[in-house]
Design a protein around this motif. Structure first.
Motif, PDB file in Angstrom:
ATOM      1  N   GLY A 105     -15.100 -28.311 -13.490  1.00 22.58           N
ATOM      2  CA  GLY A 105     -13.447 -28.712 -14.329  1.00 22.58           C
ATOM      3  C   GLY A 105     -13.650 -30.069 -14.348  1.00 22.58           C
ATOM      4  O   GLY A 105     -12.997 -31.055 -14.787  1.00 22.58           O
ATOM      5  N   LYS A 106     -14.932 -30.548 -13.550  1.00 26.23           N
ATOM      6  CA  LYS A 106     -15.456 -31.829 -14.148  1.00 26.23           C
ATOM      7  C   LYS A 106     -16.579 -32.468 -14.329  1.00 26.23           C
ATOM      8  O   LYS A 106     -17.427 -33.603 -14.185  1.00 26.23           O
ATOM      9  N   GLY A 107     -17.351 -31.657 -15.370  1.00 26.26           N
ATOM     10  CA  GLY A 107     -18.860 -32.014 -15.563  1.00 26.26           C
ATOM     11  C   GLY A 107     -19.844 -31.217 -15.052  1.00 26.26           C
ATOM     12  O   GLY A 107     -21.019 -31.219 -15.608  1.00 26.26           O
ATOM     13  N   ALA A 108     -19.665 -30.815 -13.869  1.00 25.52           N
ATOM     14  CA  ALA A 108     -20.477 -30.475 -12.824  1.00 25.52           C
ATOM     15  C   ALA A 108     -21.311 -29.082 -13.665  1.00 25.52           C
ATOM     16  O   ALA A 108     -20.799 -28.105 -13.831  1.00 25.52           O
ATOM     17  N   SER A 109     -22.559 -28.768 -13.278  1.00 19.70           N
ATOM     18  CA  SER A 109     -23.074 -27.754 -14.471  1.00 19.70           C
ATOM     19  C   SER A 109     -24.299 -26.902 -12.833  1.00 19.70           C
ATOM     20  O   SER A 109     -24.963 -28.100 -12.345  1.00 19.70           O
ATOM     21  N   TRP A 110     -24.686 -25.269 -12.855  1.00 19.26           N
ATOM     22  CA  TRP A 110     -25.186 -24.744 -12.458  1.00 19.26           C
ATOM     23  C   TRP A 110     -25.925 -24.308 -13.130  1.00 19.26           C
ATOM     24  O   TRP A 110     -25.797 -23.535 -14.047  1.00 19.26           O
ATOM     25  N   GLY A 111     -27.655 -24.738 -12.727  1.00 14.76           N
ATOM     26  CA  GLY A 111     -28.837 -23.428 -13.384  1.00 14.76           C
ATOM     27  C   GLY A 111     -29.886 -22.776 -13.142  1.00 14.76           C
ATOM     28  O   GLY A 111     -29.776 -23.035 -11.916  1.00 14.76           O
ATOM     29  N   ASN A 112     -30.717 -22.359 -13.948  1.00 17.63           N
ATOM     30  CA  ASN A 112     -31.924 -22.462 -12.895  1.00 17.63           C
ATOM     31  C   ASN A 112     -32.838 -23.112 -13.816  1.00 17.63           C
ATOM     32  O   ASN A 112     -32.870 -23.913 -14.808  1.00 17.63           O
ATOM     33  N   TRP A 217     -34.044 -13.145 -14.555  1.00 18.19           N
ATOM     34  CA  TRP A 217     -35.275 -13.935 -15.230  1.00 18.19           C
ATOM     35  C   TRP A 217     -36.300 -13.837 -14.415  1.00 18.19           C
ATOM     36  O   TRP A 217     -37.264 -14.672 -13.942  1.00 18.19           O
ATOM     37  N   GLN A 218     -36.242 -13.107 -12.689  1.00 21.50           N
ATOM     38  CA  GLN A 218     -37.484 -13.330 -12.127  1.00 21.50           C
ATOM     39  C   GLN A 218     -38.660 -12.774 -12.966  1.00 21.50           C
ATOM     40  O   GLN A 218     -39.634 -13.535 -12.225  1.00 21.50           O
TER      41      GLN A 218
END
Length: 232
Positions: A105-112, A217-218
């Motif tokens: 909720g504070k703009g942080a993103s998680w990805g590959n 995705w592996q």
């Protein structure tokens, strides 16, 4: 005559902490005031060491990551976008796919994350099965620390296997890294390393960091690794 000369010396330093990361650091010399009166100084010629050759970088061109040596690896898909290479590859390029946007909720993103480039020259390398495996361990350790931190925990079950890419011998390393991030619905990520011998005493490296919730995705990454083209 009263005068002042400001000398600024910028040096590009290669620093290897515990894992040999390459950093850029600029050091400046404070302004130096010349004494008043007397005869003028005809020549001021400070001794400055030449800068070392900057670390090369790769780029994403169309549907491929292109290393600085012009070797190529196809991108994962059109959903992945250009991204800065952060795992210490030599002349590398990288791509990114957001998996959890604004998870806190504070703009942080998680990805590959996926990167392709050369094995850094400061990692010793021998074009043998053992040499490929050791190189995978070394660059894998650097990648994990860069992507996470020096205290990252690797789960049991790390795997190693010999691979061949277009007739070139290689080594694949797969490790699971524990993820404990507040408000993030992930418990681990899978870090995958492929080191491929180029046949000239150097090696290419492909790196992937895949969220545990997106295991499909592996195999996509493995397929893209099989399509790496070595420039001759």
């Amino acid at each position: 005559m009263v005068g002042a000369i400001v000398l600024v010396v910028a040096a590009l330093a290669t620093t290897g902490l515990s894992v040999g990361w390459i950093w850029s650091k600029a050091d400046a010399v404070s302004p130096v005031a010349l004494p008043s009166g007397g005869k003028s100084i005809e020549t001021v010629s400070p001794s400055v060491k030449p800068s070392e050759t900057p670390t090369p970088y790769g780029k994403v061109l169309g549907t491929a990551m292109v290393a600085s040596n012009n070797d190529t690896m196809p991108i994962m898909s059109s959903a992945w976008g250009n991204y800065g290479e952060t795992t210490g590859l030599w002349g590398g390029a990288a791509i990114w796919l957001t998996v959890h946007k604004n998870y806190n909720g504070k703009g942080a993103s998680w990805g590959n994350y996926t990167a392709f480039g050369q094995l850094p020259p400061d990692i010793p390398y021998k074009n043998t099965a053992a040499g490929l495996k050791e190189a995978a361990v070394q660059i894998g350790s650097r990648a994990i620390i860069s992507l996470y931190d020096k205290d990252a925990q690797v789960m049991k079950g790390t795997t190693h296997k010999a691979i061949t890419v277009n007739g070139h011998p290689g080594h694949e390393l797969v490790a699971k890294v524990v993820v404990k991030v507040p408000m993030l619905a992930e418990t681990y990520s899978t870090v995958m390393i492929a080191v491929i011998d180029r046949g000239d005493g150097t090696a290419d490296v492909a790196i992937a960091d895949i969220a545990g919730s997106t295991p499909a995705w592996q195999n996509v990454w493995r397929y893209k690794v099989s399509q790496i083209a070595i420039n001759k």
